[in-house]
Design a protein around this motif. Sequence first.
Motif, PDB file in Angstrom:
ATOM      1  N   LEU A 220    -100.916 -34.480 -67.894  1.00  0.00           N
ATOM      2  CA  LEU A 220    -100.060 -33.782 -67.084  1.00  0.00           C
ATOM      3  C   LEU A 220     -99.400 -32.890 -67.959  1.00  0.00           C
ATOM      4  O   LEU A 220     -98.772 -33.463 -69.280  1.00  0.00           O
ATOM      5  N   ARG A 221     -99.132 -31.498 -67.659  1.00  0.00           N
ATOM      6  CA  ARG A 221     -98.466 -30.724 -68.590  1.00  0.00           C
ATOM      7  C   ARG A 221     -96.909 -30.889 -68.294  1.00  0.00           C
ATOM      8  O   ARG A 221     -96.413 -30.693 -67.333  1.00  0.00           O
ATOM      9  N   LEU A 222     -96.354 -31.025 -69.594  1.00  0.00           N
ATOM     10  CA  LEU A 222     -94.743 -31.069 -69.629  1.00  0.00           C
ATOM     11  C   LEU A 222     -94.349 -29.891 -70.034  1.00  0.00           C
ATOM     12  O   LEU A 222     -94.520 -29.424 -71.134  1.00  0.00           O
ATOM     13  N   ASN A 223     -93.280 -29.175 -69.483  1.00  0.00           N
ATOM     14  CA  ASN A 223     -92.534 -28.282 -70.007  1.00  0.00           C
ATOM     15  C   ASN A 223     -91.215 -28.521 -70.295  1.00  0.00           C
ATOM     16  O   ASN A 223     -90.336 -28.982 -69.391  1.00  0.00           O
ATOM     17  N   PRO A 224     -90.904 -28.364 -71.773  1.00  0.00           N
ATOM     18  CA  PRO A 224     -89.723 -28.877 -72.213  1.00  0.00           C
ATOM     19  C   PRO A 224     -88.435 -27.983 -71.906  1.00  0.00           C
ATOM     20  O   PRO A 224     -87.453 -28.405 -72.355  1.00  0.00           O
ATOM     21  N   ARG A 225     -88.765 -26.731 -71.515  1.00  0.00           N
ATOM     22  CA  ARG A 225     -87.801 -25.707 -71.014  1.00  0.00           C
ATOM     23  C   ARG A 225     -87.050 -25.226 -72.301  1.00  0.00           C
ATOM     24  O   ARG A 225     -86.237 -24.491 -72.194  1.00  0.00           O
ATOM     25  N   PHE A 226     -87.966 -25.053 -73.548  1.00  0.00           N
ATOM     26  CA  PHE A 226     -87.610 -24.235 -74.487  1.00  0.00           C
ATOM     27  C   PHE A 226     -88.937 -23.915 -75.269  1.00  0.00           C
ATOM     28  O   PHE A 226     -89.963 -24.624 -74.926  1.00  0.00           O
ATOM     29  N   SER A 227     -89.047 -22.985 -75.888  1.00  0.00           N
ATOM     30  CA  SER A 227     -90.063 -22.343 -76.856  1.00  0.00           C
ATOM     31  C   SER A 227     -89.425 -21.581 -77.849  1.00  0.00           C
ATOM     32  O   SER A 227     -88.490 -21.314 -78.104  1.00  0.00           O
ATOM     33  N   THR A 228     -90.719 -21.268 -78.579  1.00  0.00           N
ATOM     34  CA  THR A 228     -90.575 -20.299 -79.884  1.00  0.00           C
ATOM     35  C   THR A 228     -90.637 -19.032 -79.500  1.00  0.00           C
ATOM     36  O   THR A 228     -90.941 -18.208 -80.621  1.00  0.00           O
ATOM     37  N   SER A 229     -91.444 -18.692 -78.312  1.00  0.00           N
ATOM     38  CA  SER A 229     -91.895 -17.384 -78.036  1.00  0.00           C
ATOM     39  C   SER A 229     -90.717 -16.139 -78.007  1.00  0.00           C
ATOM     40  O   SER A 229     -89.472 -16.414 -77.419  1.00  0.00           O
ATOM     41  N   GLY A 230     -90.921 -15.221 -78.538  1.00  0.00           N
ATOM     42  CA  GLY A 230     -90.083 -13.964 -78.690  1.00  0.00           C
ATOM     43  C   GLY A 230     -90.465 -13.123 -77.496  1.00  0.00           C
ATOM     44  O   GLY A 230     -89.929 -11.936 -77.414  1.00  0.00           O
ATOM     45  N   PHE A 231     -91.435 -13.158 -76.808  1.00  0.00           N
ATOM     46  CA  PHE A 231     -91.879 -12.117 -75.726  1.00  0.00           C
ATOM     47  C   PHE A 231     -91.774 -13.050 -74.487  1.00  0.00           C
ATOM     48  O   PHE A 231     -92.263 -14.047 -74.286  1.00  0.00           O
ATOM     49  N   ASP A 232     -90.898 -12.503 -73.606  1.00  0.00           N
ATOM     50  CA  ASP A 232     -90.803 -13.062 -72.167  1.00  0.00           C
ATOM     51  C   ASP A 232     -92.180 -13.292 -71.362  1.00  0.00           C
ATOM     52  O   ASP A 232     -92.493 -14.119 -70.960  1.00  0.00           O
ATOM     53  N   LEU A 233     -92.948 -12.141 -71.686  1.00  0.00           N
ATOM     54  CA  LEU A 233     -94.308 -12.312 -70.868  1.00  0.00           C
ATOM     55  C   LEU A 233     -95.213 -13.694 -71.584  1.00  0.00           C
ATOM     56  O   LEU A 233     -95.873 -14.009 -70.497  1.00  0.00           O
ATOM     57  N   ALA A 234     -94.991 -14.325 -72.699  1.00  0.00           N
ATOM     58  CA  ALA A 234     -95.691 -15.371 -72.801  1.00  0.00           C
ATOM     59  C   ALA A 234     -94.764 -16.397 -73.183  1.00  0.00           C
ATOM     60  O   ALA A 234     -95.375 -17.500 -73.709  1.00  0.00           O
ATOM     61  N   ASP A 235     -93.834 -16.399 -72.475  1.00  0.00           N
ATOM     62  CA  ASP A 235     -92.846 -17.682 -72.907  1.00  0.00           C
ATOM     63  C   ASP A 235     -93.121 -18.694 -71.743  1.00  0.00           C
ATOM     64  O   ASP A 235     -92.818 -18.320 -70.529  1.00  0.00           O
ATOM     65  N   PRO A 236     -93.620 -19.758 -72.308  1.00  0.00           N
ATOM     66  CA  PRO A 236     -93.933 -20.696 -71.132  1.00  0.00           C
ATOM     67  C   PRO A 236     -92.486 -21.432 -70.447  1.00  0.00           C
ATOM     68  O   PRO A 236     -92.719 -22.083 -69.399  1.00  0.00           O
ATOM     69  N   ALA A 237     -91.583 -21.240 -71.157  1.00  0.00           N
ATOM     70  CA  ALA A 237     -90.478 -21.819 -70.812  1.00  0.00           C
ATOM     71  C   ALA A 237     -89.431 -20.861 -70.153  1.00  0.00           C
ATOM     72  O   ALA A 237     -88.141 -21.103 -69.819  1.00  0.00           O
ATOM     73  N   ARG A 238     -89.628 -19.537 -69.901  1.00  0.00           N
ATOM     74  CA  ARG A 238     -88.886 -18.503 -69.093  1.00  0.00           C
ATOM     75  C   ARG A 238     -88.433 -18.851 -67.824  1.00  0.00           C
ATOM     76  O   ARG A 238     -88.974 -20.016 -67.317  1.00  0.00           O
ATOM     77  N   PRO A 239     -87.401 -18.532 -67.161  1.00  0.00           N
ATOM     78  CA  PRO A 239     -86.915 -18.974 -65.925  1.00  0.00           C
ATOM     79  C   PRO A 239     -88.176 -18.998 -64.643  1.00  0.00           C
ATOM     80  O   PRO A 239     -88.531 -17.990 -64.638  1.00  0.00           O
ATOM     81  N   PHE A 240     -87.930 -20.063 -63.839  1.00  0.00           N
ATOM     82  CA  PHE A 240     -88.786 -20.290 -63.008  1.00  0.00           C
ATOM     83  C   PHE A 240     -90.498 -20.311 -63.501  1.00  0.00           C
ATOM     84  O   PHE A 240     -91.228 -19.891 -62.693  1.00  0.00           O
TER      85      PHE A 240
END
Length: 364
Positions: free
Chosen positions: A118-138
């Motif tokens: 199962l994919r777990l989303n920790p709700r934070f990331s290192t991405s500086g681009f909203d487009l590529a941020d897996p933890a972006r809102p929603f």
Amino acid sequence: MIQTPFYLIDRAKLARNMAVMDELRQGSGAKVLLALKCFATWPVFDQMREHMDGTTSSSLYELRLGREKFGKETHAYSVAWPEHEIAEAVGYADKIIFNSVGQLERFDNQSASIARGLRLNPRFSTSGFDLADPARPFSRLGEWDARKIERVMDRVSGFMIHYNCENADFDLFDRQLTRIEEEFGGLLARLKWVSLGGGIHFTGEGYPVAKLAARLKAFSERFGVQVYLEPGEAAITGAASLEVTVLDILNNGKDLAIVDSSVEAHMLDLLIYRISGKMEVEGDHPYMICGKSCLAGDVFGEFNFPAPLNVGDRLSIADAAGYTMVKKNWFNGVKMPSIVIKELDGSMTVAREFGYADFAGNLG
């Protein structure tokens, strides 16, 4: 001379990344899977499979390519599997990773014959681009509610946690992994394997590979899990260029050079993320290097050259392996770059050329 444009993959430069891959694998006990979403040019898989443990995919076609062209361990992931693909996917995969509890429950019976994650989303990331941020809102990428995950723990043997993006900062990686351990440790200890995804720039110059290896080993031993990484860029960074030829020179307030390639068609991420290409030159003669499509913003970037450019000069757009060949397209009908391999002995092998039949066949 091979006709430009073409992507040139250098096996010697690729070998440098593979040596780092071996160092990390041996020091950590982790397994590394090539992320096909970034690089899927299978004519060099013969070299890569000697230093990597398999592939990870984002779709049925990537999954099949990994199984047929790379072999070894094959992980299947998709943001959402349709009903008509699940049986074929299970047939190719060693592990199937579901993006949501809903998908896992929907395909419970069809996937029961192989290991599931199962994919777990920790709700934070290192991405500086909203487009590529897996933890972006929603974000739709993975589950984060431990109570919801708890009800399916008896059906999964692992998690995939992809939250890094071009992260060259080991200390940041360490801190964020510690946070994952603290917030989800109770679940992690019940698993057999954990994939920490890709986006860790451990093949970059000066990266503390030994520290990363020790940290991964400690994580593995603490929770009793097999650790996986899913390098994309880290596997092929610096290993390829896009070779182009200058077609025209003009000045409209700046010196411009138009080349026989297109940013939108051949290096799309430069436009998507509004970043410049790379060119390993320096000098006193500035030029804007422009693509030949009709898009006004089809520009590779601005670079300084050691001498004035002329029609017919060949240029090398550097670091052109990741997210290029997998995204190339036929916009404007611009000739698609060939794929060329620079062998270890310096000879050139044309692995694939594209022509009008490919263009026409892509449209009907």
